[in-house]
Enzyme design. Structure first.
Site, short mmCIF file in Angstrom:
data_model
loop_
_atom_site.label_atom_id
_atom_site.label_comp_id
_atom_site.label_asym_id
_atom_site.label_seq_id
_atom_site.Cartn_x
_atom_site.Cartn_y
_atom_site.Cartn_z
CG ASN A 9 -1.64 1.25 1.49
OD1 ASN A 9 -1.78 2.07 0.58
ND2 ASN A 9 -2.13 1.46 2.71
CE LYS A 11 0.15 3.37 4.87
NZ LYS A 11 0.22 3.51 6.30
CG HIS A 94 -5.64 2.39 5.44
ND1 HIS A 94 -5.13 3.32 6.31
CD2 HIS A 94 -4.68 1.44 5.27
CE1 HIS A 94 -3.89 2.95 6.64
NE2 HIS A 94 -3.60 1.81 6.02
CD GLU A 96 -2.57 5.83 6.87
OE1 GLU A 96 -2.58 5.84 5.63
OE2 GLU A 96 -1.68 5.25 7.54
CD GLU A 167 -3.37 -2.20 7.58
OE1 GLU A 167 -2.30 -2.51 7.07
OE2 GLU A 167 -3.94 -1.12 7.34
N GLY A 173 2.96 2.35 10.70
CA GLY A 173 3.96 3.39 10.47
C GLY A 173 4.74 3.78 11.71
CB SER A 213 5.61 -1.88 11.76
OG SER A 213 5.27 -0.54 12.06
P1 PGA Z 1 3.08 0.36 7.53
O1 PGA Z 1 1.59 0.62 6.99
O2 PGA Z 1 3.54 -0.95 6.94
O3 PGA Z 1 3.89 1.52 7.05
O4 PGA Z 1 3.00 0.28 9.02
C1 PGA Z 1 0.66 -0.42 6.86
C2 PGA Z 1 -0.65 0.11 6.34
O5 PGA Z 1 -1.10 1.17 6.79
O6 PGA Z 1 -1.30 -0.50 5.45
#
Ligand code: PGA
Length: 251
Positions: A9, A11, A94, A96, A167, A173, A213
């Protein structure tokens, strides 16, 4: 047998030129046959992504969409626009989108229904925040999200399309990964929940990813768990070599 799905992903990263460079580098690297790899780019790179990957087994995905087909919805992208480009997957809900853009379960439910009706495979994201985990209500939170987001949708409509990504928000992140046992425990909880909501056969066919992560160093340990069928990877998917290591985690 559930074929693991490792999806990058991106983003809000990668220009179209950077996408071309990434894919150019990827061509010279190995892609495992036992794993389905998928790249989920910003809308602006989807056409390039699909054109350059059309002769490969790598799937493509979008990070979001609106539920209407067309109309006065400035700034939105519709499911048929994605389908027209040949996109396979679309992330729905997601964290976010849920937190920064205030998308609620009622809206996400409409998006999933629209994605399915256009033959797009939804990757439904769910997960608790740190406070909810500290208060030990993470299962309740995830259950409420899944029940509301899949409300009114039949097993037949979801069959071979639905992917769920667990998640935990506190692991996204941040460099903090959920322990592989905690991730397994929640993915198993989700599978049991699907068994309550639908048939056991269906629940066992659904791929459940872990995200938060994930990187080349921890992917094999996470993937060794029974109910974890893939990973949704943000940061570590932006580099070709790292992405290649993720999709070749068995080696
Ligand atoms: P990350 O993000 O691997 O940077 O922690 C995962 C995600 O939000 O899909």
């Amino acid at each position: 047998m559930r074929k693991p799905l490792i999806a990058g992903n991106w983003k809000m990263n990668m220009t179209d030129a950077e996408t071309k460079k990434f894919l150019d580098n990827l061509k010279s690297l190995e892609i495992s046959d036992n794993v389905e790899a998928c790249i989920i780019s910003p809308f602006t790179s989807l056409k390039t992504l699909n054109e350059l990957l059309k002769d490969t087994d790598i799937s493509t995905g979008a990070q979001n969409m609106y539920y209407e087909d067309s109309g006065a919805f400035t700034g939105e992208i519709s499911p048929n626009m994605l389908k027209d480009l040949g996109i396979d997957y679309v992330i729905i809900g997601h964290s976010e989108r849920r937190t920064i853009f205030k998308e609620d379960d009622e809206l996400l439910n409409k998006k999933i229904i629209a994605a399915l009706s256009h033959n797009l495979k939804p990757i439904l994201c769910c997960g608790e925040n740190l406070e909810q985990r500290e208060n030990k209500i993470q299962e309740k939170v995830v259950e409420n999200q899944i029940r509301s987001d899949l409300k009114g949708i039949t097993e037949k409509e979801l069959y071979s399309k639905l992917v769920i990504a667990y998640e935990p928000i506190w692991a996204i992140g941040t460099g903090k990964t959920a322990s592989s046992d905690d991730a397994q425990s929640m993915c198993k909880f989700i599978r049991n929940l699907l068994t309550e909501m639908y048939s056991e056969e269906f629940a066992h066919s659904v791929r459940i990813q872990y995200g938060g992560s994930v990187k080349p160093e921890n992917v094999a340990e996470i993937m060794s768990k029974d109910d974890i069928d893939g990973a949704l990877v943000g940061g570590a998917s932006l580099d070709t070599e790292s992405f290649s290591k993720l999709i070749n985690y068995e080696k």
